[in-house]
Design an enzyme around this catalytic site. Structure first.
Site, PDB file in Angstrom:
ATOM      1  N   HIS A  62       1.576   3.001  -8.584  1.00 24.10           N
ATOM      2  CA  HIS A  62       2.162   2.931  -7.083  1.00 24.10           C
ATOM      3  C   HIS A  62       1.301   3.962  -6.378  1.00 24.10           C
ATOM      4  CE1 HIS A  62       5.557   0.412  -8.858  1.00 24.10           C
ATOM      5  NE2 HIS A  62       5.111  -0.392  -8.053  1.00 24.10           N
ATOM      6  N   ASN A  63       0.120   3.838  -6.211  1.00 17.50           N
ATOM      7  CA  ASN A  63      -0.467   4.706  -5.390  1.00 17.50           C
ATOM      8  C   ASN A  63      -1.238   4.095  -4.210  1.00 17.50           C
ATOM      9  OD1 ASN A  63      -2.890   3.590  -6.601  1.00 17.50           O
ATOM     10  ND2 ASN A  63      -2.636   4.849  -8.554  1.00 17.50           N
ATOM     11  N   ALA A  64      -1.988   4.825  -3.554  1.00 20.23           N
ATOM     12  CA  ALA A  64      -2.761   3.965  -2.403  1.00 20.23           C
ATOM     13  C   ALA A  64      -3.905   2.940  -2.823  1.00 20.23           C
ATOM     14  CB  ALA A  64      -3.745   5.351  -1.608  1.00 20.23           C
ATOM     15  N   VAL A  65      -4.143   3.111  -4.069  1.00 20.83           N
ATOM     16  CA  VAL A  65      -5.087   1.950  -4.270  1.00 20.83           C
ATOM     17  C   VAL A  65      -4.423   0.848  -4.406  1.00 20.83           C
ATOM     18  CG1 VAL A  65      -6.878   1.063  -6.393  1.00 20.83           C
ATOM     19  CG2 VAL A  65      -6.506   3.572  -5.658  1.00 20.83           C
ATOM     20  N   HIS A  66      -3.012   0.776  -5.126  1.00 22.53           N
ATOM     21  CA  HIS A  66      -2.121  -0.447  -5.089  1.00 22.53           C
ATOM     22  C   HIS A  66      -2.075  -0.893  -3.500  1.00 22.53           C
ATOM     23  CE1 HIS A  66       0.997  -3.352  -5.581  1.00 22.53           C
ATOM     24  NE2 HIS A  66       2.035  -2.321  -5.008  1.00 22.53           N
ATOM     25  N   HIS A  81       4.022  -0.637   2.135  1.00 26.88           N
ATOM     26  CA  HIS A  81       5.481  -1.138   1.526  1.00 26.88           C
ATOM     27  C   HIS A  81       5.701  -0.389   0.423  1.00 26.88           C
ATOM     28  CE1 HIS A  81       2.444  -2.676  -1.482  1.00 26.88           C
ATOM     29  NE2 HIS A  81       3.416  -2.941  -2.333  1.00 26.88           N
ATOM     30  N   ASP A  82       4.786   0.545  -0.339  1.00 26.42           N
ATOM     31  CA  ASP A  82       5.348   1.444  -1.400  1.00 26.42           C
ATOM     32  C   ASP A  82       5.196   2.605  -1.046  1.00 26.42           C
ATOM     33  OD1 ASP A  82       6.255  -0.299  -3.323  1.00 26.42           O
ATOM     34  OD2 ASP A  82       4.568  -0.979  -3.999  1.00 26.42           O
ATOM     35  N   ASP A 111       1.992  -8.636  -3.118  1.00 20.35           N
ATOM     36  CA  ASP A 111       2.442  -7.344  -4.027  1.00 20.35           C
ATOM     37  C   ASP A 111       2.058  -7.729  -5.419  1.00 20.35           C
ATOM     38  OD1 ASP A 111       3.553  -4.960  -4.450  1.00 20.35           O
ATOM     39  OD2 ASP A 111       5.754  -5.671  -4.099  1.00 20.35           O
TER      40      ASP A 111
END
Ligand code: ZN
Length: 318
Positions: free
Chosen positions: A41-45, A81-82, A191
């Site tokens: 759950h980081n910026a790449v996701h 969204h995350d 997602d």
């Protein structure tokens, strides 16, 4: 993300008269608000989900009906969204008495936090400060409703509503409420679309997310908390987690999505999903098979036979 927003075909920057300096600052703030130490759950996701959302927004049914406001909102929701995801799930926050669990009364704790973080960044960057307050507030509300739809524990509610609309064939995309619902479904698909990507990508994302799950399990074990079965490296495996996730969460959602938008992109995603599930099953049954050259070649030839295509990276999907 920047490219997605400045794409000439959308012209969102001109249309909403966005200030480029503020926009750049806003996007940098988004990137920095994701925790780079999270394996998944980081910026790449966030970038990955935004790319997928961008492709879904271009599907004919959506492209023909969505307003510029819907498009801006869809992309904003995907990118944020995350935000500030702590790398652990909601039950963990509740059982460790985390302040976020108390703040959001144990309900969609993470999603509420992502939404409020997004609103915070929007206001701090003053990206939309030139719009009338009423429009800004309504945009923030809709953003929340989109982000909250990504709460996987509410998956069945959304899925049965979607199914019921499709059965009754009563979705009317000139209706703002229905367009919003389709944006929610598109974001939900974006997602969890990792298993619908080609095998190599699917495999890498799976490794990342399992690393994050198992890390939570390790913390639980260390602090004598009950170890979440999904997060238990001693009793669970990446293949089993993926097969369950694909069968019970991803497949049901994408089957309905392809009923709604029956395009080459949807069929390609379902094709990858089925091949990838087979890949994990082979890996589970033969522990060494997952990475073996033979099985990789086998998969490639199956992919060729079924005329399967790579999910377009930012190009038109149908
Ligand atoms: Zn996500």
């Amino acid at each position: 993300m920047m490219t997605t927003l400045v794409k000439p075909s959308y012209g969102l920057i001109e249309l909403f008269q966005l200030d480029m300096v503020k926009l750049r600052r806003f996007l940098v703030m988004i990137q920095e608000d994701y925790r780079s130490q999270n394996p998944y759950h980081n910026a790449v996701h966030a970038a990955d989900v935004t790319q997928a959302m961008y492709c879904y927004l271009q599907e004919p049914k959506l492209a023909q009906t969505l307003t510029s406001c819907d498009l801006l909102l869809g992309l904003l929701a995907a990118a944020t969204h995350d935000l500030d995801h702590p790398g652990v799930n909601q039950p963990f926050l509740i059982k460790t008495d985390h302040y976020l669990a108390a703040l959001y009364k144990n309900s969609s704790v993470l999603e509420n936090h992502h939404w409020k973080s997004a609103v915070g960044l929007l206001r701090e960057s003053a990206l939309l400060s030139h719009l009338p307050t009423e429009d800004r507030l309504s945009l923030e509300e809709r953003l929340g409703s989109l982000i909250l739809a990504t709460d996987i524990s509410r998956q069945n509610d959304y899925l049965s509503e979607f199914r019921s609309h499709l059965d009754k064939e009563d979705l009317c995309l000139t209706n703002g409420g229905h367009r919003h619902f389709i944006l929610q479904m598109a974001l939900k698909c974006a997602d969890i679309c990792n298993p619908c990507r080609p095998w190599k990508l699917c495999q890498q994302w799976s490794e990342k997310v399992t690393e994050e799950f198992f890390h939570q399990g390790d913390i639980e074990r260390k602090h004598n908390l009950e170890v979440t079965p999904l997060c238990d490296r001693q009793s669970n495996s990446i293949a089993n987690i993926q097969i369950g996730f694909m069968s019970y969460v991803v497949e049901p959602l994408f089957l309905e999505w392809s009923r709604f938008s029956d395009t080459r992109l949807s069929q390609t995603m379902l094709g990858h999903l089925s091949l990838n599930k087979q890949g994990w099953k082979e890996g589970r049954d033969k522990p060494d098979a997952t990475n073996s050259r033979a099985s990789e070649e086998q998969r490639t030839s199956v992919a060729k036979d079924s005329n399967s295509r790579v999910l377009p990276q930012g190009s038109k999907g149908s």
